[in-house]
Scaffold this motif. Structure first.
Motif: not given
Length: 588
Positions: A400, A402, A440, A443-444, A446, A448, A472, A476, A478
């Protein structure tokens, strides 16, 4: 068709795009089983058991015809009458009457047609044409070309019903070289002698051609003996030698000075020497435009581009241009994109797509309204290293995710376009966008949950250094740093619950990955000309994505979609709001 490019802008980035832009085409076969096997091997979504089925596929814009010589005319006419653009292997047809039939049908159906003389599209040949145009060896007086390869054991080379014979199989490479050197001039006289096989096809041939102004050419080709397979152009002030294999050359010798033009490495084993060079004939730049006609003309001469324009409007009206690469500075993106979208041209526009969200929405609306393809040229996403990152993430290799960390900093305070507000200056839109798009991507796409940004600005009012933290869902995070005042490590790291994926410098044009401590190289092709920016031959990957999307009838890329561009713009707007950077475009 979707392979003839126009360049909007004649600057440094357009230069690198011209050097980099190459692609390759799939083939089709007649047997359904073979077609399905071929499609599976090459990751092609569709397979047909007949050429007629392929001709009826509405998603196909251009067809590469790689069947036997004797079938070229019949198969070529099939696709031309179906309104498909055609790239047909050499020889175009078995005789001049059949060639005339193909050309007439292409004109009648108003589609593109080209004989696949791939040699002419190699970097070596481009350099030969440039040298000849500049009269680097004075006046050309004699051209010699040789091609011989033992092929008497190959049925298609010796059997008449299969179109065998040295002339149509390999001699065509010698003749096309001579005609290229002499600018397509028709020879004053042709003298040929040769020997035939029992099957009635030519085994070995020697040809002497006389041209105007006391210029000569000599060709020798054979399917029974190995010849030097080179070509020489003799001028009054020097010579140019194309070292063997002259039909797919990688080495040029000009006045005894040797230069290499290496080809990209194949991803799969090849059947013929230097076949990755097929990509050169599959896509070409046919026009360039700049605000100054002289700049465009100089650029066109340097890159062997046939048309040069002194305005973007003229380029937009060129019927031979299908897709345009926009390499002008940021503030002109929206205006230029609208020109080409309204002219029904497909568009690959340099990042950032526009100065703010409002302009991005305007561009996207114009593309949708005019039913044209549009993609923001975030080239990083199409590098093999980036492809591998997405594969690792999709398979959960790192566990996963993070935290994602990225940074890009390089001293640019002495570069006007980087610091002047009216030129779209500032670290975020220039270099920070690479960090943001990376996050981006991981995180596909998504959005924030929160964005926190802090930074310092130059006296001109643009951001000099910015640090951004993004939060996120699922706890998660960034963080990225961008700067136009200092050199940073310029790397990116994805931290998962199992292990990390690190992109060492240079994260915006990656050629290396370190996965769980193991380093893997992903080299880009060597350039055929000097570049302005690092690893710019990697721009070929985004050009290939555009081509593949167009062949599938898509109006956007799944790897860099319209929603991806909109998300980038929205986050950038919020970061600039928090840092205090306001562009003139924001008040319009």
């Amino acid at each position: 068709m979707a392979t003839r490019w126009g360049l909007c802008g004649a600057g440094k980035i357009s230069h690198d795009f011209s050097v980099a832009m190459k692609t390759c085409l799939p083939e089709t076969t007649r047997s359904l089983d073979r077609a399905q096997e071929f499609a599976k091997k090459h990751d092609i979504p569709k397979a047909y058991g007949s050429y007629e089925e392929l001709a009826n596929d509405p998603d196909i814009d251009i067809v590469y015809v790689g069947v036997l010589h004797t079938q070229h005319c019949k198969v070529g006419l099939l696709f031309l009458k179906a309104g498909k653009n055609v790239l047909c292997e050499k020889p175009f047809a078995m005789n001049s009457r059949q060639v005339q039939d193909l050309v007439a049908e292409a004109k009648q159906s108003n589609v593109f047609l080209m004989e696949a003389i791939w040699s002419r599209c190699f970097p070596v040949y481009a350099e030969v044409r440039r040298l000849l145009a500049e009269e680097a060896i004075g006046e050309v007086k004699l051209v010699k070309a040789y091609f011989g390869s033992p092929q008497l054991h190959v049925p298609r080379s010796v059997e008449k019903e299969l179109g065998g014979g040295a002339l149509l199989d390999i001699g065509v490479y010698c003749l096309q070289f001579v005609l290229m050197v002499f600018g397509g001039e028709r020879p004053l006289s042709i003298q040929a002698s040769g020997v035939l096989l029992d099957s009635g096809v030519d085994e070995s041939v020697v040809v002497a051609l006389k041209f105007s102004r006391n210029r000569m050419a000599f060709c020798a080709f054979s399917i029974s003996a190995r010849l030097p397979n080179d070509a020489v152009i003799c001028g009054t002030e020097g010579s140019i030698k194309v070292l063997g294999p002259m039909h797919c050359p990688t080495t040029l010798m000009v006045n005894d000075k040797e230069t290499e033009y290496p080809l990209p490495e194949p991803q799969l084993p090849l059947n013929f020497t230097n076949s990755t060079g097929l990509r050169y004939e599959a896509q070409e730049v046919v026009a360039v435009a700049a605000r100054n006609l002289n700049d465009a003309q100089n650029f066109a001469q340097k890159h062997n581009i046939s048309h040069a324009y002194g305005s973007y409007e003229e380029l937009s009206r060129d019927q031979d241009v299908d897709v345009v690469y926009i390499g002008v500075i940021h503030p002109y993106h929206v205006k230029t994109c609208l020109i080409f979208a309204n002219a029904k041209k497909h568009i690959l526009c340099e990042k950032p797509l526009a100065m703010n969200t409002k302009e991005v929405q305007e561009i996207l609306s114009a593309a949708k309204r005019n039913n044209v393809f549009l993609m923001e040229a975030v080239w990083t996403r199409f590098f093999p290293a980036s492809v591998e990152i997405r594969r690792l993430l999709s398979q959960g290799e790192a566990g996963d995710v993070k935290m994602v960390r990225s940074e890009f900093g390089v001293p640019l305070l002495d570069v006007p376009r980087a610091v002047q507000k009216e030129l779209g200056g500032g670290g975020l839109l220039d270099v920070g966008i690479y960090c943001l798009q990376f996050i981006c991507m991981v995180y596909n796409g998504e959005k924030p949950e929160s964005i926190q940004a802090v930074g310092i600005c130059t006296e001109t009012g643009v951001d000099e250094t910015v640090v951004v933290t993004l939060k996120y869902s699922k706890n998660r995070m960034a963080v990225f740093t961008c700067s136009i005042s200092v050199q940073l490590p310029n790397e990116a790291v994805i931290m998962g619950t199992k292990y990390s994926i690190k992109v060492p410098a240079h994260m915006w044009c990656p050629t290396c990955l370190i996965v769980n401590g193991k380093e893997t190289e992903f080299p880009v092709p060597e350039p055929c000309m000097p570049l302005n920016f690092l690893n710019s031959t990697g721009m070929r990957y985004e050009a290939q994505e555009v081509r593949q999307c167009l062949l599938k009838g898509l109006k956007e890329s799944a790897l860099m979609s319209h929603s991806d561009s909109l998300l980038l713009a929205e986050i950038e707007d919020e970061i600039r709001r928090q840092v205090g950077v306001v562009y003139p475009q924001d008040s319009k």
